[in-house]
Motif scaffolding. Structure first.
Motif, short mmCIF file in Angstrom:
data_model
loop_
_atom_site.label_atom_id
_atom_site.label_comp_id
_atom_site.label_asym_id
_atom_site.label_seq_id
_atom_site.Cartn_x
_atom_site.Cartn_y
_atom_site.Cartn_z
N SER A 187 -9.63 -2.63 -1.66
CA SER A 187 -9.22 -1.38 -2.31
C SER A 187 -7.81 -1.01 -1.88
CB SER A 187 -10.19 -0.26 -1.93
OG SER A 187 -10.22 -0.09 -0.52
N LEU A 188 -7.04 -0.48 -2.81
CA LEU A 188 -5.65 -0.12 -2.51
C LEU A 188 -5.62 1.14 -1.64
CD1 LEU A 188 -3.99 -0.69 -5.99
CD2 LEU A 188 -3.77 -2.13 -3.95
N PRO A 189 -4.71 1.19 -0.67
CA PRO A 189 -4.57 2.39 0.16
C PRO A 189 -4.11 3.58 -0.68
CG PRO A 189 -3.44 0.49 1.12
CD PRO A 189 -3.79 0.12 -0.29
N ASP A 190 -4.16 4.76 -0.07
CA ASP A 190 -3.77 5.97 -0.78
C ASP A 190 -2.27 6.26 -0.63
OD1 ASP A 190 -3.72 6.60 1.87
OD2 ASP A 190 -5.07 8.33 1.74
N ARG A 191 -1.49 5.27 -0.27
CA ARG A 191 -0.04 5.39 -0.18
C ARG A 191 0.58 4.08 -0.62
NH1 ARG A 191 0.53 4.40 6.22
NH2 ARG A 191 -1.66 3.91 6.62
N PRO A 192 1.86 4.06 -0.95
CA PRO A 192 2.47 2.80 -1.40
C PRO A 192 2.25 1.69 -0.38
CG PRO A 192 3.96 4.64 -1.74
CD PRO A 192 2.81 5.18 -0.96
N SER A 193 1.80 0.53 -0.85
CA SER A 193 1.44 -0.57 0.05
C SER A 193 2.27 -1.80 -0.30
CB SER A 193 -0.05 -0.88 -0.08
OG SER A 193 -0.42 -1.04 -1.44
N ILE A 194 2.67 -2.54 0.74
CA ILE A 194 3.58 -3.67 0.54
C ILE A 194 3.29 -4.78 1.52
CG2 ILE A 194 5.35 -2.65 2.05
CD1 ILE A 194 7.46 -3.92 0.19
N ALA A 195 3.48 -6.01 1.08
CA ALA A 195 3.45 -7.19 1.95
C ALA A 195 4.79 -7.90 1.80
CB ALA A 195 2.30 -8.12 1.59
N VAL A 196 5.38 -8.29 2.91
CA VAL A 196 6.64 -9.03 2.90
C VAL A 196 6.33 -10.50 3.08
CG1 VAL A 196 8.93 -9.27 3.92
CG2 VAL A 196 7.81 -7.03 3.90
N LEU A 197 6.52 -11.29 2.04
CA LEU A 197 6.26 -12.73 2.11
C LEU A 197 7.36 -13.41 2.91
CD1 LEU A 197 5.12 -13.34 -1.58
CD2 LEU A 197 3.70 -12.86 0.43
N PRO A 198 7.06 -14.52 3.59
CA PRO A 198 8.08 -15.17 4.42
C PRO A 198 9.28 -15.61 3.59
CG PRO A 198 6.18 -16.61 4.12
CD PRO A 198 5.79 -15.27 3.61
N PHE A 199 10.46 -15.17 3.98
CA PHE A 199 11.67 -15.56 3.27
C PHE A 199 11.88 -17.06 3.43
CE2 PHE A 199 14.40 -11.51 2.68
CZ PHE A 199 13.27 -10.80 2.29
N VAL A 256 -2.52 -4.94 -1.78
CA VAL A 256 -1.28 -4.18 -1.82
C VAL A 256 -0.76 -4.10 -3.26
CG1 VAL A 256 -0.59 -4.76 0.53
CG2 VAL A 256 0.12 -6.25 -1.36
N SER A 257 0.10 -3.09 -3.50
CA SER A 257 0.67 -2.90 -4.82
C SER A 257 2.00 -3.61 -5.01
CB SER A 257 0.87 -1.41 -5.10
OG SER A 257 -0.37 -0.72 -5.05
N TYR A 258 2.72 -3.86 -3.90
CA TYR A 258 4.07 -4.40 -4.00
C TYR A 258 4.24 -5.58 -3.05
CZ TYR A 258 4.75 0.15 -6.16
OH TYR A 258 4.63 1.25 -6.96
N LEU A 259 5.12 -6.50 -3.45
CA LEU A 259 5.44 -7.67 -2.65
C LEU A 259 6.96 -7.80 -2.56
CD1 LEU A 259 2.91 -10.14 -4.31
CD2 LEU A 259 2.67 -9.15 -2.03
N LEU A 260 7.43 -8.22 -1.41
CA LEU A 260 8.84 -8.53 -1.25
C LEU A 260 8.97 -10.01 -0.94
CD1 LEU A 260 11.74 -7.19 -0.99
CD2 LEU A 260 11.41 -7.45 1.47
N GLU A 261 9.84 -10.71 -1.67
CA GLU A 261 10.10 -12.10 -1.39
C GLU A 261 11.61 -12.31 -1.34
OE1 GLU A 261 8.61 -14.64 -4.43
OE2 GLU A 261 9.97 -13.89 -5.98
N GLY A 262 12.03 -13.43 -0.76
CA GLY A 262 13.46 -13.66 -0.66
C GLY A 262 13.77 -14.98 0.01
N SER A 263 15.03 -15.15 0.39
CA SER A 263 15.47 -16.39 1.04
C SER A 263 16.63 -16.08 1.97
CB SER A 263 15.90 -17.42 -0.02
OG SER A 263 17.04 -16.95 -0.73
N VAL A 264 16.83 -17.01 2.91
CA VAL A 264 17.94 -16.90 3.86
C VAL A 264 18.65 -18.25 3.91
CG1 VAL A 264 18.60 -16.50 6.27
CG2 VAL A 264 16.71 -15.19 5.26
N ARG A 265 19.95 -18.20 3.72
CA ARG A 265 20.76 -19.41 3.87
C ARG A 265 21.82 -19.13 4.93
NH1 ARG A 265 21.75 -23.69 0.44
NH2 ARG A 265 20.85 -22.55 -1.32
#
Length: 579
Positions: A187-199, A256-265
């Motif tokens: 179940s989704l939390p009662d506030r904005p929820s996010i997971a940061v995927l490994p860059f 979670v409702s949101y995901l962050l993904e990215g990369s590092v060079r």
């Protein structure tokens, strides 16, 4: 003289071994051998055939199997572990057949159908590292799996394997470390929820992954400071590294409702970071940005990414709060680099990991004497090297002084409070430990390790029911919790006299030492499961021939209340451990 040609070929090698085979044979040879034959014919052999494997060597307690494909080898191994667990579900725990599995890919020598060489030896060494019911694979295997399966393997760092010249990076799978299975969504939390995927590390050097992981983790930490966000813990989101799973499915599994993904060079003195914020359910991109900066600006980039996410998800947040919560940890990139390297070592479980971590933390402090977090970890790793709660008084006193100085350098850093709390706990200063832990939680309510420490402290202070509430809350923030969390569940459950559940918690711990084996023995003794209690006692005495219940209670047990201590002592003595 004729030239003898050696047949070589590239192969994926699976080494499988039965856990506690000698004990099973000694207890009942006929039953064990019959069980193994049945398991082979009904589960193992059909799976090997289905995945086009070939048994190169068969021993009483295991096998070496060759595959032409890494994907087939890993798929077969996972199916084997799951199939074996299902097949043995109705068998009493003390009689179950359980496998450890290791997989490597490399050049092998073929001789009369047998496989020889380092490729096979490494697979066997990896098998020995796996937990019961688990799988360990070499880094070369993990690289070939990327994007081809949904199996989640956790990076455990480089390991020095016996009789193997060069360290091998090892990835581990177990049912406890895999991504949550597809089923009912959290179940989704009662506030904005996010997971940061490994860059992603795009530097072209695999050994630079620690740097991209460190950047990711610092963004997680920055976000976790905000009570208005629900932030998934690092190791849960990192379990999806390299997996071709839809964003919606990752969001569903992590709740979670949101995901962050990215990369590092990273190239020379420059770094490029890309980041994009995604709405999990729809896959819509809410925000994306690319940062091309000097490495000297790395902390500003991390702050900017975290601040942008917060403003996108939550709206306006007072600038003063941002500045307080997203402070630069140091002005020295070299010191920061040493901290990241130290943390990478500290999360490993090799014999040399703590020493390597200590060297990195001390180097970070030498480069920046005011680097509070590095100083805190430097204090704590010395305690870890000396037995944690069983560390000598002089070690604990020195660590306390150093950790207190770190807190004076940065009184708003939650990790400094959390580490000082643990050192106070080891010094049996319960009120002070609770005071610092409360402050750590106030500063960072999304710190799952802090929540686990809160649950642990409540269990030690005679409030096991409240402890379970905190422990469960931590597991919601960290669905793929590390195995050491289970120790604290076990402590609370034992004090509640829920001995069977406590035993299961201690058994789930990834590493079996004398501390956990003694606790397991006490659980089995209270349940009057004599054979299992005796097996646990034998393991304690194998690891610690000089084990004494009185010394264990004095040095390693942190229970504050006399009745909780007596309940544990009663179980240890009842199990047959020396008084």
């Amino acid at each position: 003289m004729p030239v003898v040609r050696v047949e070589r070929r590239l192969a994926a090698i699976m080494a499988a071994d039965i856990v506690a085979y000698s004990r099973l044979i000694e207890a009942d040879e006929a039953r064990t051998l019959a069980s193994i034959r049945t398991l082979r014919s009904q589960v193992v052999d059909p799976l090997i055939a289905d995945h086009r494997g070939r048994v190169a060597k068969l021993m009483g307690d295991g096998a070496i199997v060759e595959f032409g494909s890494v994907v087939e080898a890993v798929a077969c191994a996972v199916a084997m572990q799951e199939g074996t667990a299902a097949h043995q579900r109705e068998v009493p725990p003390e009689n179950r057949i359980v496998f450890r599995i290791g997989i490597n890919v490399g050049d092998v020598v073929v001789e009369d159908g047998d496989l020889l060489g380092d490729g096979v030896n490494i697979a066997a060494r990896l098998e020995a590292l796996a937990e019961p019911g688990g799988i360990c694979i070499a880094d070369a295997v993990q690289k070939q799996l990327a994007g081809k399966t949904d199996f989640a393997f956790e990076d455990t760092g480089e390991r020095k394997l016996k009789n193997i010249a060069h360290p091998v990076r090892v990835w581990c799978w177990s049912k406890g470390s895999a991504p949550p299975a597809a089923g009912a969504p959290l179940s989704l939390p009662d506030r904005p929820s996010i997971a940061v995927l490994p860059f992603d590390n795009l530097s072209g050097q695999p050994e630079e992954t620690y740097f991209s992981d460190g950047i990711t983790e610092d963004i997680v930490t920055g976000l976790a400071h905000f009570r208005s966000l629900f932030v998934i813990a690092r190791n849960s989101s990192f379990a999806f590294r390299g997996k071709s799973i839809e964003m919606a499915e990752i969001g569903r599994r992590l709740g979670v409702s949101y995901l962050l993904e990215g990369s590092v060079r990273r190239a020379g003195a420059r770094v490029r970071i890309t980041a994009q914020l995604i709405e999990a359910a729809t896959g819509a991109h809410l925000w994306a940005e690319r940062y091309d900066r000097s490495l000297d600006d790395i902390f500003a980039v991390q702050d900017e990414v975290a601040q942008t996410i917060v403003s996108t998800l939550v709206g306006r947040i007072e600038d003063a709060m941002l500045q307080q919560s997203l402070r630069r940890p140091t002005t020295s990139l070299a010191a920061y680099d040493c901290l990241l390297r130290g943390l990478a070592h500290f999360r490993n479980d090799t014999e040399t990991a703590n020493q390597q971590a200590r060297e990195m933390f001390e180097k970070a402090v030498a480069l920046d004497e005011r680097y509070a977090v590095a100083r805190s970890y430097s204090a704590f790793v010395k305690v870890a090297q000396n037995g944690h709660a069983a560390a000598p008084a002089e070690v604990l006193d020195a660590a306390y002084t150093e950790a207190k100085h770190a807190l004076e350098l940065d009184p708003l850093e939650s990790r400094c409070h959390r580490i000082l709390s643990t050192i106070c706990l080891y010094r049996r200063e319960y009120d002070m430990a609770e005071q610092h832990l409360r402050r750590a939680f106030d500063l960072n309510p999304n710190d799952t390790d802090g929540l686990i420490m809160k649950g642990r402290l409540l269990a030690f202070r005679g409030r096991p029911e409240d402890a379970l509430v905190s422990l469960e809350a931590a597991c919601r923030l960290n669905p793929l919790r590390p195995g050491w969390y289970d120790a604290h569940f076990g402590i609370a459950l034992y004090s509640l006299r829920r001995f069977a559940e406590a035993a299961q918690a201690f058994k789930r711990m990834p590493l079996s030492g004398s501390w956990s084996s003694a606790r397991l023995a006490a659980c089995y003794a209270q349940l009057e499961r004599t054979a299992e209690a005796q097996a646990a006692v034998a393991e304690v005495l194998r690891l610690r021939p000089d084990f004494s219940t009185a010394e264990y209670m004095r040095k390693s047990v942190l229970l504050e209340h006399a009745e909780d201590r007596e309940l544990l002592r009663e179980g240890l003595i009842k199990a047959g451990l020396p008084a």
